[in-house]
Motif scaffolding. Sequence first.
Motif, PDB file in Angstrom:
ATOM      1  N   MET A   1       0.832  -1.200   0.000  1.00 29.70           N
ATOM      2  CA  MET A   1       0.000   0.000   0.000  1.00 29.70           C
ATOM      3  C   MET A   1       0.869   1.253   0.000  1.00 29.70           C
ATOM      4  O   MET A   1       1.854   1.337   0.718  1.00 29.70           O
ATOM      5  N   THR A   2       0.496   2.218  -0.822  1.00 25.62           N
ATOM      6  CA  THR A   2       1.190   3.497  -0.850  1.00 25.62           C
ATOM      7  C   THR A   2       0.853   4.289   0.416  1.00 25.62           C
ATOM      8  O   THR A   2      -0.311   4.416   0.792  1.00 25.62           O
ATOM      9  N   LYS A   3       1.860   4.848   1.072  1.00 28.34           N
ATOM     10  CA  LYS A   3       1.627   5.604   2.296  1.00 28.34           C
ATOM     11  C   LYS A   3       1.099   7.008   1.981  1.00 28.34           C
ATOM     12  O   LYS A   3       1.511   7.642   1.013  1.00 28.34           O
ATOM     13  N   ARG A  34      -3.962   9.773  14.097  1.00 25.36           N
ATOM     14  CA  ARG A  34      -4.979   8.956  14.761  1.00 25.36           C
ATOM     15  C   ARG A  34      -6.054   8.510  13.778  1.00 25.36           C
ATOM     16  O   ARG A  34      -6.601   7.412  13.888  1.00 25.36           O
ATOM     17  N   PHE A  35      -6.340   9.335  12.785  1.00 26.45           N
ATOM     18  CA  PHE A  35      -7.334   9.001  11.781  1.00 26.45           C
ATOM     19  C   PHE A  35      -6.809   8.023  10.729  1.00 26.45           C
ATOM     20  O   PHE A  35      -7.574   7.535   9.900  1.00 26.45           O
ATOM     21  N   GLY A  36      -5.487   7.781  10.726  1.00 24.22           N
ATOM     22  CA  GLY A  36      -4.942   6.776   9.824  1.00 24.22           C
ATOM     23  C   GLY A  36      -3.851   7.233   8.878  1.00 24.22           C
ATOM     24  O   GLY A  36      -3.302   6.418   8.137  1.00 24.22           O
ATOM     25  N   ALA A  37      -3.505   8.525   8.866  1.00 17.59           N
ATOM     26  CA  ALA A  37      -2.405   8.981   8.007  1.00 17.59           C
ATOM     27  C   ALA A  37      -1.112   8.307   8.435  1.00 17.59           C
ATOM     28  O   ALA A  37      -0.848   8.144   9.623  1.00 17.59           O
ATOM     29  N   GLN A  38      -0.303   7.917   7.465  1.00 16.89           N
ATOM     30  CA  GLN A  38       0.952   7.216   7.754  1.00 16.89           C
ATOM     31  C   GLN A  38       2.154   8.144   7.771  1.00 16.89           C
ATOM     32  O   GLN A  38       3.291   7.697   7.873  1.00 16.89           O
ATOM     33  N   GLY A  39       1.897   9.435   7.683  1.00 16.36           N
ATOM     34  CA  GLY A  39       2.984  10.396   7.739  1.00 16.36           C
ATOM     35  C   GLY A  39       2.462  11.813   7.844  1.00 16.36           C
ATOM     36  O   GLY A  39       1.296  12.089   7.545  1.00 16.36           O
ATOM     37  N   VAL A  40       3.339  12.715   8.281  1.00 14.11           N
ATOM     38  CA  VAL A  40       3.042  14.145   8.356  1.00 14.11           C
ATOM     39  C   VAL A  40       4.147  14.885   7.616  1.00 14.11           C
ATOM     40  O   VAL A  40       5.335  14.641   7.845  1.00 14.11           O
ATOM     41  N   THR A  41       3.743  15.775   6.728  1.00 13.18           N
ATOM     42  CA  THR A  41       4.684  16.580   5.941  1.00 13.18           C
ATOM     43  C   THR A  41       4.532  18.047   6.291  1.00 13.18           C
ATOM     44  O   THR A  41       3.412  18.537   6.464  1.00 13.18           O
ATOM     45  N   ILE A  42       5.655  18.731   6.401  1.00 16.29           N
ATOM     46  CA  ILE A  42       5.648  20.192   6.517  1.00 16.29           C
ATOM     47  C   ILE A  42       6.659  20.766   5.531  1.00 16.29           C
ATOM     48  O   ILE A  42       7.603  20.092   5.138  1.00 16.29           O
ATOM     49  N   HIS A  43       6.423  22.009   5.140  1.00 11.85           N
ATOM     50  CA  HIS A  43       7.337  22.688   4.209  1.00 11.85           C
ATOM     51  C   HIS A  43       7.569  24.107   4.723  1.00 11.85           C
ATOM     52  O   HIS A  43       6.936  25.058   4.266  1.00 11.85           O
ATOM     53  N   GLU A 209       4.972   6.599  -1.550  1.00  7.43           N
ATOM     54  CA  GLU A 209       4.375   7.620  -0.687  1.00  7.43           C
ATOM     55  C   GLU A 209       3.838   8.775  -1.524  1.00  7.43           C
ATOM     56  O   GLU A 209       4.442   9.161  -2.530  1.00  7.43           O
ATOM     57  N   VAL A 210       2.701   9.303  -1.112  1.00  5.29           N
ATOM     58  CA  VAL A 210       2.202  10.556  -1.682  1.00  5.29           C
ATOM     59  C   VAL A 210       2.079  11.569  -0.555  1.00  5.29           C
ATOM     60  O   VAL A 210       1.704  11.228   0.574  1.00  5.29           O
ATOM     61  N   SER A 211       2.421  12.796  -0.852  1.00  5.35           N
ATOM     62  CA  SER A 211       2.301  13.898   0.098  1.00  5.35           C
ATOM     63  C   SER A 211       1.211  14.821  -0.425  1.00  5.35           C
ATOM     64  O   SER A 211       1.341  15.385  -1.521  1.00  5.35           O
TER      65      SER A 211
END
Length: 237
Positions: A1-3, A34-43, A209-211
């Motif tokens: 699965m793609t994250k 908590r809702f299920g995202a497999q990552g957090v991105t910031i820029h 992965e997709v951001s």
Amino acid sequence: MTKLSVNINKIATLRNSRGGDTPNVVQFAKDVQRFGAQGVTIHPRPDERHIKYQDAYDLKPEVYTEYNIEGNPIPKFMEMVLKIQPTQVTLVPDSIDTLTSNAGWDTIKNKDFLVDVISEFKKKGIRTSIFVDPDLNQIEGAKATGTDRIELYTEAFAHQYNLGNQKAILPYAECAKLANNLGLGVNAGHDLSLDNIQFFKQNIPDLLEVSIGHALISESLYLGIENVVNMYKNKLK
């Protein structure tokens, strides 16, 4: 699965527009995980018009999935990333006054610079990714820098797909195939949405992965953040 990595810049934009700390960026990051995202991105950008550098530090102990920090590797950015040591750093060649990312690296012209920058991050065990246009020569150039992954810049695909041109996926599929053959991981981001993400996923081999930020946050205004996160995850299976 793609994250799925959720870019939370727009939450910071909303906070900054009124001052204070509402909505709270750290709490939002905790919630999307908590809702299920497999990552957090910031820029974070130098003018801190959305994510502030302090946010990057505050998020570190709260991101227990994958923490991805994007940006142009100017000295201040590099110092921050080396201190925080996120899961991944994504190098983006945006200028100081750029509204949003609008081009990938010229990995051939900037090879020496990227080699030096990437080696510094890898010494700290930080996975590196380079933002690139869907050009086979640039993929080969990325390999020569020592990066672990590429992130395909998908604005052109999203625009053409919205016009009904499904063939716009072809250069992305070719670049992903070449990257895989070269041993590079493949990420993607920019203007991906609920409308186009499933088609993109189905046509890109071994997409890791997709951001997604702007579209995901905008869709959540109507559908709710928890619901939208899981809609993306279902389309990425």
